[in-house]
Design a protein around this motif. Sequence first.
Motif, PDB file in Angstrom:
ATOM      1  N   ALA A  78     -39.484  82.380 -45.469  1.00 29.67           N
ATOM      2  CA  ALA A  78     -40.713  82.027 -44.773  1.00 29.67           C
ATOM      3  C   ALA A  78     -40.519  80.775 -43.924  1.00 29.67           C
ATOM      4  O   ALA A  78     -39.769  79.871 -44.279  1.00 29.67           O
ATOM      5  CB  ALA A  78     -41.837  81.797 -45.775  1.00 29.67           C
ATOM      6  N   LEU A  79     -41.234  80.750 -42.794  1.00 33.47           N
ATOM      7  CA  LEU A  79     -41.288  79.549 -41.971  1.00 33.47           C
ATOM      8  C   LEU A  79     -42.518  78.771 -42.414  1.00 33.47           C
ATOM      9  O   LEU A  79     -43.653  79.223 -42.250  1.00 33.47           O
ATOM     10  CB  LEU A  79     -41.389  79.921 -40.488  1.00 33.47           C
ATOM     11  CG  LEU A  79     -41.605  78.766 -39.504  1.00 33.47           C
ATOM     12  CD1 LEU A  79     -40.440  77.787 -39.552  1.00 33.47           C
ATOM     13  CD2 LEU A  79     -41.788  79.300 -38.085  1.00 33.47           C
ATOM     14  N   ILE A  80     -42.295  77.609 -43.017  1.00 27.86           N
ATOM     15  CA  ILE A  80     -43.400  76.777 -43.504  1.00 27.86           C
ATOM     16  C   ILE A  80     -43.651  75.680 -42.487  1.00 27.86           C
ATOM     17  O   ILE A  80     -42.728  74.963 -42.083  1.00 27.86           O
ATOM     18  CB  ILE A  80     -43.070  76.174 -44.883  1.00 27.86           C
ATOM     19  CG1 ILE A  80     -42.789  77.301 -45.886  1.00 27.86           C
ATOM     20  CG2 ILE A  80     -44.207  75.290 -45.369  1.00 27.86           C
ATOM     21  CD1 ILE A  80     -42.345  76.816 -47.235  1.00 27.86           C
ATOM     22  N   CYS A  81     -44.897  75.553 -42.038  1.00 26.70           N
ATOM     23  CA  CYS A  81     -45.200  74.598 -40.971  1.00 26.70           C
ATOM     24  C   CYS A  81     -46.511  73.879 -41.235  1.00 26.70           C
ATOM     25  O   CYS A  81     -47.322  74.280 -42.081  1.00 26.70           O
ATOM     26  CB  CYS A  81     -45.244  75.307 -39.628  1.00 26.70           C
ATOM     27  SG  CYS A  81     -46.525  76.566 -39.504  1.00 26.70           S
ATOM     28  N   GLU A  82     -46.715  72.816 -40.495  1.00 24.23           N
ATOM     29  CA  GLU A  82     -47.935  72.018 -40.628  1.00 24.23           C
ATOM     30  C   GLU A  82     -49.123  72.676 -39.926  1.00 24.23           C
ATOM     31  O   GLU A  82     -50.238  72.649 -40.434  1.00 24.23           O
ATOM     32  CB  GLU A  82     -47.703  70.618 -40.052  1.00 24.23           C
ATOM     33  CG  GLU A  82     -46.680  69.782 -40.809  1.00 24.23           C
ATOM     34  CD  GLU A  82     -47.153  69.422 -42.201  1.00 24.23           C
ATOM     35  OE1 GLU A  82     -48.369  69.221 -42.386  1.00 24.23           O
ATOM     36  OE2 GLU A  82     -46.301  69.372 -43.118  1.00 24.23           O
ATOM     37  N   PHE A  83     -48.866  73.257 -38.736  1.00 24.51           N
ATOM     38  CA  PHE A  83     -49.996  73.732 -37.924  1.00 24.51           C
ATOM     39  C   PHE A  83     -49.548  74.856 -36.999  1.00 24.51           C
ATOM     40  O   PHE A  83     -48.465  74.796 -36.404  1.00 24.51           O
ATOM     41  CB  PHE A  83     -50.551  72.585 -37.084  1.00 24.51           C
ATOM     42  CG  PHE A  83     -51.813  72.904 -36.330  1.00 24.51           C
ATOM     43  CD1 PHE A  83     -53.051  72.809 -36.952  1.00 24.51           C
ATOM     44  CD2 PHE A  83     -51.766  73.300 -35.000  1.00 24.51           C
ATOM     45  CE1 PHE A  83     -54.227  73.102 -36.259  1.00 24.51           C
ATOM     46  CE2 PHE A  83     -52.933  73.597 -34.299  1.00 24.51           C
ATOM     47  CZ  PHE A  83     -54.160  73.498 -34.933  1.00 24.51           C
TER      48      PHE A  83
END
Length: 381
Positions: free
Chosen positions: A44-49
């Motif tokens: 998964a690509l985990i991001c802030e926004f």
Amino acid sequence: MRTLIAKSWFDGTRYHGAEAVTLIVDGDRIADIVPGIQPTTDEALICEFVMPGLAEAHCHLFLDGGELDYRKRTEYFNASLEEMMQVARDNVSRHLASGVTLVRDAGDRYGVNHRIRDETRGLDIRSAGAALRRPKRYGSFMAREVDTPEEIRAAVREIANSSRDAKIIQTGIIDFESGTVKGSPQFGLADLTFLVACAREAGLKTFAHCTGTEGIRIALAAGVDSIEHGFFMTRELLSRMAGQETAWVPTFSPVYFQWEFPQSAGWSSATVAKLREILDSHAEHVALAAHMGVNLVAGSDAGSPGVEHGKSLIDEIFHFLRCGISMEKALHAATSRPRKLWGAPSADIWKGGRADMIVLAGDPFVDSAHLRHVQAIVRHG
């Protein structure tokens, strides 16, 4: 199948602060949107926004906004087609680096905008081709001349063969030293009404370079779809725009650059004061437009002196914020609204929607500076 986990997000209309979401992307579609952080076996690509890709409503891809030498800018109009194409390719890269995934090119008479549209995959480009102007009037670098009704109809039909938009040069530019518009409107009401009718018959959207009360008044009466620039706006004109749902692309950036860096053009202190008056009035009317429900759309006129492609659209969003427009409405004007008005594919984030998203390093609703920090673009699978 890819998984994108965002700690907060904007769907194109509404901000979801502190509402983590798991987005499942299958090819170029958002297969599912699941609240919270869901377990996944995928990487998964985990991001802030995350938010929809930005849309630049007004730019000239064949022009380098970073070139400030007026002699070089003039000489550039004699450059080879390949030189112009390389400038356009560099500008495409600048847009993508800033999170722009759709641009509307506002005209060039060299055919660069059509060519770069046809060779580019990463950036969606709406190309108006050459704009339309009156003989020997302002706009020679981006427009062809039309005079008679027969010439207007023929030109519109030709545009419709390769474009979905018709750009019209309705007025001249601003004389910054006097603080007025140069010359009278190019098209009178009868001719502009005829031009717009021809465009509608051909299935084209119309957008008009238009500054000054009289030029805007004629454009609105003729039924133009979008007013570009629109300096010297009035409350009365805004009321009409709201009533007939005309869009407005205010393009603060070119005038703001002239005010911020007057030495680039050698402006006197008196001219700088005029520039400030023009900008203050413009900001006042953009704020009023938002209050009155006018369809505001973000566009920077990138390619103008000091107006660099990509980053200047972010500047334009900041100009909206300084007018008192909320971040939610400013981002709507730079993502969802232009696509809807143009009949372009939506980039709104919803289950089943097209995956056309950008990832930011942080939440711009918490710190607007995060708008300048794009980490990834998620689209085309």
